[in-house]
Write a protein that holds these residues in place. Structure first.
Motif, PDB file in Angstrom:
ATOM      1  N   GLY A  45       0.891  -1.231  -0.002  1.00  0.00           N
ATOM      2  CA  GLY A  45      -0.106   0.039  -0.166  1.00  0.00           C
ATOM      3  C   GLY A  45       0.811   1.410  -0.012  1.00  0.00           C
ATOM      4  N   GLY A  46       0.151   2.323   0.614  1.00  0.00           N
ATOM      5  CA  GLY A  46      -1.063   2.324   1.351  1.00  0.00           C
ATOM      6  C   GLY A  46      -0.752   1.521   2.870  1.00  0.00           C
ATOM      7  N   THR A  47      -1.783   1.439   3.541  1.00  0.00           N
ATOM      8  CA  THR A  47      -1.529   0.668   4.801  1.00  0.00           C
ATOM      9  C   THR A  47      -2.538  -0.469   4.630  1.00  0.00           C
ATOM     10  N   PRO A  48      -2.223  -1.696   4.156  1.00  0.00           N
ATOM     11  CA  PRO A  48      -3.108  -2.998   4.034  1.00  0.00           C
ATOM     12  C   PRO A  48      -3.675  -3.339   5.594  1.00  0.00           C
ATOM     13  N   SER A  49      -2.905  -2.975   6.680  1.00  0.00           N
ATOM     14  CA  SER A  49      -3.491  -3.218   8.029  1.00  0.00           C
ATOM     15  C   SER A  49      -4.904  -2.542   8.561  1.00  0.00           C
ATOM     16  N   LEU A  50      -5.184  -1.496   7.362  1.00  0.00           N
ATOM     17  CA  LEU A  50      -6.464  -1.016   7.372  1.00  0.00           C
ATOM     18  C   LEU A  50      -7.679  -2.008   6.878  1.00  0.00           C
ATOM     19  N   MET A  51      -7.318  -2.809   6.247  1.00  0.00           N
ATOM     20  CA  MET A  51      -8.142  -3.810   5.583  1.00  0.00           C
ATOM     21  C   MET A  51      -8.751  -4.607   6.664  1.00  0.00           C
ATOM     22  N   GLU A  52     -10.269  -4.660   6.613  1.00  0.00           N
ATOM     23  CA  GLU A  52     -10.659  -6.050   7.516  1.00  0.00           C
ATOM     24  C   GLU A  52     -10.327  -7.409   7.108  1.00  0.00           C
ATOM     25  N   ALA A  53     -10.174  -8.316   8.016  1.00  0.00           N
ATOM     26  CA  ALA A  53      -9.828  -9.390   7.717  1.00  0.00           C
ATOM     27  C   ALA A  53     -10.885 -10.319   6.714  1.00  0.00           C
ATOM     28  N   GLU A  54     -12.053  -9.972   6.590  1.00  0.00           N
ATOM     29  CA  GLU A  54     -12.888 -10.483   5.490  1.00  0.00           C
ATOM     30  C   GLU A  54     -12.543 -10.142   4.225  1.00  0.00           C
ATOM     31  N   THR A  55     -11.990  -8.773   4.186  1.00  0.00           N
ATOM     32  CA  THR A  55     -11.512  -8.426   2.825  1.00  0.00           C
ATOM     33  C   THR A  55     -10.382  -9.126   2.343  1.00  0.00           C
ATOM     34  N   VAL A  56      -9.304  -9.202   3.088  1.00  0.00           N
ATOM     35  CA  VAL A  56      -8.150 -10.082   2.950  1.00  0.00           C
ATOM     36  C   VAL A  56      -8.762 -11.458   2.555  1.00  0.00           C
ATOM     37  N   LYS A  57      -9.371 -11.970   3.255  1.00  0.00           N
ATOM     38  CA  LYS A  57      -9.932 -13.476   3.153  1.00  0.00           C
ATOM     39  C   LYS A  57     -10.656 -13.644   1.682  1.00  0.00           C
ATOM     40  N   SER A  58     -11.318 -12.696   1.145  1.00  0.00           N
ATOM     41  CA  SER A  58     -11.974 -12.531  -0.091  1.00  0.00           C
ATOM     42  C   SER A  58     -10.858 -12.563  -1.123  1.00  0.00           C
ATOM     43  N   VAL A  59      -9.959 -11.961  -1.020  1.00  0.00           N
ATOM     44  CA  VAL A  59      -8.891 -11.814  -2.068  1.00  0.00           C
ATOM     45  C   VAL A  59      -8.135 -13.138  -2.064  1.00  0.00           C
ATOM     46  N   ILE A  60      -7.813 -13.713  -0.954  1.00  0.00           N
ATOM     47  CA  ILE A  60      -6.948 -15.124  -0.913  1.00  0.00           C
ATOM     48  C   ILE A  60      -7.790 -16.004  -1.503  1.00  0.00           C
ATOM     49  N   ASP A  61      -9.179 -16.267  -1.168  1.00  0.00           N
ATOM     50  CA  ASP A  61      -9.962 -17.172  -1.776  1.00  0.00           C
ATOM     51  C   ASP A  61     -10.133 -16.964  -2.888  1.00  0.00           C
ATOM     52  N   ALA A  62     -10.152 -15.993  -3.751  1.00  0.00           N
ATOM     53  CA  ALA A  62     -10.146 -15.737  -5.051  1.00  0.00           C
ATOM     54  C   ALA A  62      -9.111 -16.128  -5.749  1.00  0.00           C
ATOM     55  N   ALA A  63      -8.106 -15.873  -5.288  1.00  0.00           N
ATOM     56  CA  ALA A  63      -6.688 -16.424  -5.764  1.00  0.00           C
ATOM     57  C   ALA A  63      -6.689 -17.981  -5.817  1.00  0.00           C
ATOM     58  N   ARG A  64      -7.145 -18.408  -4.711  1.00  0.00           N
ATOM     59  CA  ARG A  64      -7.066 -20.145  -4.540  1.00  0.00           C
ATOM     60  C   ARG A  64      -7.932 -20.764  -5.729  1.00  0.00           C
ATOM     61  N   ASP A  65      -9.108 -20.028  -6.004  1.00  0.00           N
ATOM     62  CA  ASP A  65      -9.988 -20.718  -6.936  1.00  0.00           C
ATOM     63  C   ASP A  65      -9.381 -20.918  -8.515  1.00  0.00           C
ATOM     64  N   PHE A  66      -8.178 -19.999  -8.871  1.00  0.00           N
ATOM     65  CA  PHE A  66      -7.845 -20.127 -10.083  1.00  0.00           C
ATOM     66  C   PHE A  66      -6.376 -20.672 -10.357  1.00  0.00           C
ATOM     67  N   TRP A  67      -5.534 -20.400  -9.153  1.00  0.00           N
ATOM     68  CA  TRP A  67      -4.138 -20.913  -9.290  1.00  0.00           C
ATOM     69  C   TRP A  67      -3.825 -21.914  -7.992  1.00  0.00           C
ATOM     70  N   THR A  68      -3.049 -22.745  -8.455  1.00  0.00           N
ATOM     71  CA  THR A  68      -2.770 -23.828  -7.443  1.00  0.00           C
ATOM     72  C   THR A  68      -1.610 -23.176  -6.537  1.00  0.00           C
ATOM     73  N   PHE A  69      -1.855 -23.007  -5.319  1.00  0.00           N
ATOM     74  CA  PHE A  69      -0.678 -22.514  -4.157  1.00  0.00           C
ATOM     75  C   PHE A  69       0.184 -23.342  -4.096  1.00  0.00           C
ATOM     76  N   SER A  70       1.414 -22.989  -4.061  1.00  0.00           N
ATOM     77  CA  SER A  70       2.428 -23.667  -3.647  1.00  0.00           C
ATOM     78  C   SER A  70       2.402 -24.368  -2.332  1.00  0.00           C
ATOM     79  N   ASN A  71       3.145 -25.293  -2.010  1.00  0.00           N
ATOM     80  CA  ASN A  71       3.301 -26.034  -0.629  1.00  0.00           C
ATOM     81  C   ASN A  71       3.680 -24.929   0.610  1.00  0.00           C
ATOM     82  N   ASP A  72       4.552 -23.968   0.038  1.00  0.00           N
ATOM     83  CA  ASP A  72       5.145 -22.993   0.887  1.00  0.00           C
ATOM     84  C   ASP A  72       4.810 -21.549   0.287  1.00  0.00           C
ATOM     85  N   ILE A  73       3.630 -21.414   0.180  1.00  0.00           N
ATOM     86  CA  ILE A  73       3.351 -19.834  -0.328  1.00  0.00           C
ATOM     87  C   ILE A  73       3.229 -18.946   0.924  1.00  0.00           C
TER      88      ILE A  73
END
Length: 398
Positions: free
Chosen positions: A82-110
């Motif tokens: 950012g900016g200051t990403p720690s101003l994001m709500e946890a649910e906002t962060v979760k939405s981003v991570i979930d969307a990424a997981r839907d389309f890409w394979t996460f490495s074992n040590d992501i």
């Protein structure tokens, strides 16, 4: 004499994709801050009201679009900057991570990093980020001295910064923090004492930046008007850099990049994607990306103003510009990225892009001057060369 692109394309036909050679990452830009720091030239904006659900939906939609454009990849890192990403709500962060997981394979040590401002730290929020999938935090401490925090426009004090670090360490295994040196009226002994204190409290990673006065910042205007006194001269700045190398090395923190220091195995995997010249998707206002297939590589830039980006993302595409990079441009970028690393870059990969870059008499001259070294297919800058890195890069350009 220039070689034709068809010759180089044929040469690279059997070589790995950029994302396979350098990794694949996702950068998410959160543009909001509580206050604008006078040294900051990043795309950051101060606002009191943020519709978190609307932003979460727009960021997730952009990731889904990018996922459809670059499928079947292994995602090595996600970085919330950012900016200051720690101003994001946890649910906002979760939405981003979930969307990424839907389309890409996460490495074992992501590695999933979130930048945090010490003022916005509190245990409940950090625990929420951890539940959302964040496994690394980078704290923007910037200084451990009260007078310098005020000069830098920071809203936290040194006590808050140390408390924030303790909270982060209680939640995350991997915690980094940033410091800025070569500040106003700072002596070599001042920096030695402060850095020693930082190394005593550091976990496994530090980012240590020399203060630079960037055009378009409040510091730039202040300096131009003669109001930014006490900055170190070039010799003192170089001395602080050399001291930084010595103290970090003796504490077990290797300088794996010009401004980044880590214990063995704790290097920032996301930043390594940049410096290894891998591919990364950039979403959020002003975010840059580099994505391609084969020899084609595109540079993307998102709309920078938050309101404009949000509207365009909701319409289906937050990207303002998309340009195909020539092989020469790719070679130049790889040189600039790779020479920042202590391990350097792969000359063979570089010359597959442009055989005239870092070649012949220019490379020999830099080696004779003690600025670079080569071994096999590796090219890297020495500590002496990193002090004048921009000049070394310029000399190696065709």
């Amino acid at each position: 004499m220039r070689f034709g692109n068809s010759w180089r394309a044929a040469l690279r036909a059997d070589t790995p994709e950029n994302w396979q050679s350098g990794g694949f990452g996702l950068y998410v830009h959160w543009p909001f801050c509580e206050a604008k720091c006078p040294y900051c030239d990043f795309n950051s904006h101060v606002t009191r009201q943020i519709d978190q659900r609307r932003w979460a939906n727009a960021l997730a939609a952009e990731i889904r679009r990018a996922g459809r454009e670059s499928p079947d990849r292994v995602l090595r890192s996600i970085f919330f900057g950012g900016g200051t990403p720690s101003l994001m709500e946890a649910e906002t962060v979760k939405s981003v991570i979930d969307a990424a997981r839907d389309f890409w394979t996460f490495s074992n040590d992501i590695e999933i990093t979130l930048e945090a401002n010490p003022r916005s730290v509190e245990a409940g929020r950090f625990e929420g980020y951890a539940r959302a999938g964040v496994n690394r935090v980078s704290l923007g401490v910037q200084s451990l001295r009260e007078v310098d925090l005020r000069r830098l426009g920071r809203l936290h004090d040194a006590g808050e910064a140390k408390a924030a670090f303790d909270v982060a360490r209680s939640v995350f295994d991997r915690v980094s923090f940033d410091l800025i040196y070569a500040r106003q009226d700072q002596s070599l002994s001042d920096w030695q004492n402060e850095l020693s204190e930082a190394l005593d409290m550091a976990a496994d990673h530090l980012s240590l930046y020399q203060l630079t006065i960037e055009e378009g910042t409040a510091f730039w205007d202040r300096a131009r008007n003669g109001g930014l006194r006490g900055l170190p001269d070039e010799d003192l700045g170089a001395g602080m850099y050399e001291l930084t190398q010595e103290l970090c090395r003796s504490a077990g923190f290797e300088a794996y990049e010009v401004s980044n220091y880590a214990r063995e195995g704790a290097q920032s995997r996301h930043n390594l994607v940049y410096w290894h010249y891998g591919d990364w998707v950039g979403v959020g206002p002003g975010a840059h990306g580099r994505v391609g297939t084969g020899t084609e590589r595109q540079a993307t830039v998102a709309w920078s103003m938050p309101g404009k980006w949000l509207e365009e993302a909701e319409r289906g595409n937050g990207t303002e510009s998309r340009a195909i990079l020539s092989l020469q441009d790719q070679a130049s970028e790889y040189l600039m990225m790779g020479l920042r690393l202590s391990e350097g870059l792969d000359i063979d990969r570089l010359h597959q892009l442009d055989p005239q870059i870092a070649a012949g008499s220019a490379l020999a001259e830099m080696r004779d001057l003690g600025f670079v070294q080569t071994k096999g297919s590796r090219l890297w800058t020495t500590e002496k060369g990193r002090l004048v890195l921009n000049s070394v890069i310029a000399a190696l350009m065709p």
